[in-house]
Design an enzyme around this catalytic site. Structure first.
Site, mmCIF file in Angstrom:
data_model
loop_
_atom_site.group_PDB
_atom_site.id
_atom_site.type_symbol
_atom_site.label_atom_id
_atom_site.label_comp_id
_atom_site.label_asym_id
_atom_site.label_seq_id
_atom_site.Cartn_x
_atom_site.Cartn_y
_atom_site.Cartn_z
ATOM 1 C CB ALA A 192 -28.938 -28.507 -29.786
ATOM 2 N N GLY A 247 -26.956 -26.137 -25.512
ATOM 3 C CA GLY A 247 -27.613 -27.117 -24.777
ATOM 4 C C GLY A 247 -27.060 -27.860 -23.609
ATOM 5 C CD GLU A 306 -30.373 -24.020 -23.851
ATOM 6 O OE1 GLU A 306 -30.053 -24.916 -24.836
ATOM 7 O OE2 GLU A 306 -30.998 -23.198 -24.351
ATOM 8 C CD GLU A 346 -27.820 -21.393 -27.888
ATOM 9 O OE1 GLU A 346 -27.392 -20.599 -27.527
ATOM 10 O OE2 GLU A 346 -28.038 -22.736 -27.431
HETATM 11 N N1 COA Z 1 -23.231 -30.405 -32.831
HETATM 12 C C1 COA Z 1 -23.023 -31.392 -33.561
HETATM 13 N N2 COA Z 1 -21.540 -31.766 -33.596
HETATM 14 C C2 COA Z 1 -20.616 -31.179 -32.787
HETATM 15 C C3 COA Z 1 -21.006 -29.995 -31.959
HETATM 16 C C4 COA Z 1 -22.385 -29.775 -32.077
HETATM 17 N N3 COA Z 1 -23.029 -28.752 -31.281
HETATM 18 N N4 COA Z 1 -20.010 -29.626 -31.132
HETATM 19 C C5 COA Z 1 -18.993 -30.257 -31.669
HETATM 20 N N5 COA Z 1 -19.416 -31.308 -32.499
HETATM 21 C C6 COA Z 1 -18.486 -32.286 -33.249
HETATM 22 C C7 COA Z 1 -17.607 -31.483 -34.385
HETATM 23 O O1 COA Z 1 -18.364 -31.349 -35.372
HETATM 24 C C8 COA Z 1 -16.672 -32.529 -34.527
HETATM 25 O O2 COA Z 1 -17.061 -33.455 -35.278
HETATM 26 P P1 COA Z 1 -16.316 -34.144 -36.535
HETATM 27 O O3 COA Z 1 -14.641 -34.801 -35.609
HETATM 28 O O4 COA Z 1 -16.794 -35.095 -37.137
HETATM 29 O O5 COA Z 1 -15.798 -32.891 -37.410
HETATM 30 C C9 COA Z 1 -16.537 -33.017 -33.183
HETATM 31 O O6 COA Z 1 -17.669 -32.823 -32.368
HETATM 32 C C10 COA Z 1 -15.242 -32.291 -32.338
HETATM 33 O O7 COA Z 1 -15.336 -30.941 -32.481
HETATM 34 P P2 COA Z 1 -14.450 -29.898 -32.981
HETATM 35 O O8 COA Z 1 -15.030 -28.536 -33.497
HETATM 36 O O9 COA Z 1 -13.459 -30.468 -33.874
HETATM 37 O O10 COA Z 1 -13.561 -29.903 -31.906
HETATM 38 P P3 COA Z 1 -12.714 -28.238 -31.193
HETATM 39 O O11 COA Z 1 -11.828 -28.811 -29.950
HETATM 40 O O12 COA Z 1 -11.951 -27.853 -32.308
HETATM 41 O O13 COA Z 1 -13.901 -27.158 -30.934
HETATM 42 C C11 COA Z 1 -15.859 -26.487 -29.704
HETATM 43 C C12 COA Z 1 -14.748 -27.428 -29.730
HETATM 44 C C13 COA Z 1 -16.819 -26.838 -28.610
HETATM 45 C C14 COA Z 1 -15.326 -25.076 -29.652
HETATM 46 C C15 COA Z 1 -16.551 -26.427 -31.153
HETATM 47 O O14 COA Z 1 -16.745 -28.063 -31.249
HETATM 48 C C16 COA Z 1 -17.712 -25.987 -31.263
HETATM 49 O O15 COA Z 1 -17.899 -24.739 -31.229
HETATM 50 N N6 COA Z 1 -18.999 -26.748 -31.003
HETATM 51 C C17 COA Z 1 -20.299 -26.087 -31.127
HETATM 52 C C18 COA Z 1 -20.628 -25.398 -30.056
HETATM 53 C C19 COA Z 1 -22.044 -24.767 -30.206
HETATM 54 O O16 COA Z 1 -22.345 -23.684 -31.038
HETATM 55 N N7 COA Z 1 -23.218 -25.200 -29.654
HETATM 56 C C20 COA Z 1 -24.355 -24.655 -29.568
HETATM 57 C C21 COA Z 1 -25.264 -25.461 -30.530
HETATM 58 S S1 COA Z 1 -27.071 -24.822 -30.533
#
Ligand code: COA
Length: 258
Positions: free
Chosen positions: A63, A108, A111, A131
C-alpha cells in the site's frame, strides 16, 4: 485508467498494475482502477485472468506509504475497507485469477497475490508483510489470508517479525505453487491460464465457487457446496460434449461456455 491496464488476449485477460515509478504501490486510485478493470472483463469471452506488475522489479511493493502517512483512524479503516472490498471482489470473481509475481510482493502486494486463486513467481520474487515495522497491521487481508494459506504459526512469524522471504521459501511454505526464472514467468502464467481456459468454463467456475464457499465450512456442510456445483454442470452443452466425446472415443470440440 492510468495505473491499471486491462489487456484481453484471446480468452485470457491481463490485469497489469502499472505504477512502476512507485514499484506499483497501491494508492486509492490504483485500487479504484483495479475495481473498475474487473467490471470491464467480458465474462462471456474471458476464462482466466493473470494479475502482474509493470516493470521487472516489482509485482506490488505494498500500500502507498506516502498516502497512508497522514491518515487518522477512521480514514485508515476506510482505506483498509477499500482494499478489502477490491480484494474480496478478486477472490469471488467468477473466473480463476493467477497472480504472476515478478519481484516485490510486500504488504498490499502480498495481500493482492493472496486474494488471487493461486500464485506463481519469479526467482527474484520477495514476499512479506512488513507493516508492523511501519507501525501498522496488514490492512488488506494479510492477517487473515496468510494464516489460511500457510498456517497460523508461519503467518504469525512472518507478520510479527516483518521479515521478508525469498521465492524458494515462499515455495517451501506453500505461498506460491511454482518458481520460474524471471524471463519465463509470464509465459508460464499464460500457459497455465491457457490450460484452464481450455477446460469447460461453467465447470471451472463452479469449482472455484465450491472451493471458496466450502473452505471455511465444516466438511459436512462443505460437501453440500460441491453437490450444488456438481449438479449445476449437468445438461450444459459442455457436459454433453465432454462426456459424449469420451464415450465416443474422440477429442471433444472446444468448450463453449454454455
Ligand atoms: N509506498 C509508496 N512508495 C513506495 C512504496 C510504497 N509501499 N514502495 C516503494 N515506493 C517508492 C519509493 O518511495 C521510491 O520512490 P522515489 O523514487 O520517489 O523515492 C520508489 O518507489 C522506488 O523505491 P526504492 O525504495 O527507492 O527502491 P529500492 O529498490 O531501494 O527498495 C523496496 C525496494 C521494495 C525494498 C522498498 O521500496 C520498500 O521497502 N518499499 C516499501 C515496502 C513496504 O513496506 N510495503 C508495505 C507497505 S504497508
Amino acid at each position: 485508467m492510468s495505473f491499471v491496464q486491462y489487456e484481453p488476449k484471446g480468452d485470457i485477460g491481463y490485469l497489469v498494475i502499472n505504477r512502476p515509478e512507485a514499484l506499483n504501490a497501491l494508492n486509492a486510485q490504483v485500487l479504484s482502477e483495479l475495481d473498475a478493470a474487473l467490471d470491464a472483463v467480458d465474462l462471456e469471452l474471458i476464462r482466466c485472468l493473470i494479475v502482474r506488475g509493470a516493470g521487472e522489479k516489482s509485482f506490488v511493493a505494498g500500500a502507498d506509504i506516502a498516502q497512508m502517512k497522514g491518515l487518522d483512524p477512521a480514514q485508515g479503516e476506510a482505506f483498509g475497507k477499500q482494499g478489502n472490498d477490491v480484494f474480496l471482489k478478486l477472490e469471488h470473481f467468477p473466473i480463476p485469477i493467477i497472480a504472476a509475481v515478478g519481484g516485490y510482493a510486500l504488504g498490499g502486494g502480498c495481500e493482492l497475490a493472496m486474494a488471487c486463486d493461486f500464485r506463481i513467481c519469479s526467482d527474484t520474487a520477495v514476499f512479506g508483510q512488513p507493516e508492523v515495522g511501519l507501525g501498522i497491521t496488514p490492512g488488506f487481508g494479510g492477517t487473515q489470508r496468510l494464516a489460511r494459506l500457510v498456517g497460523p504459526g508461519m503467518a504469525k512469524q512472518m507478520i510479527y517479525t516483518a521479515r521478508n522471504i525469498k521465492a524458494d521459501e515462499a515455495l517451501r511454505i506453500g505461498l506460491v505453487n511454482a518458481v520460474y526464472p524471471a524471463a519465463e514467468l509470464y509465459a508460464a502464467a499464460e500457459k497455465l491460464a491457457a490450460q484452464i481456459a481450455a477446460n469447460a468454463p461453467i465447470a471451472v467456475r463452479a469449482c472455484k465457487q465450491a472451493i471458496n464457499e466450502g473452505f471455511a465450512l465444516p466438511i459436512d456442510d462443505a460437501v453440500v457446496c460441491e453437490e450444488r456445483a456438481f449438479g449445476s454442470c449437468f445438461q450444459t452443452a459442455d457436459q454433453q460434449e465432454g462426456m459424449g466425446a469420451f464415450l465416443e472415443k474422440r477429442k471433444h470440440d472446444p468448450f463453449t461456455n454454455h
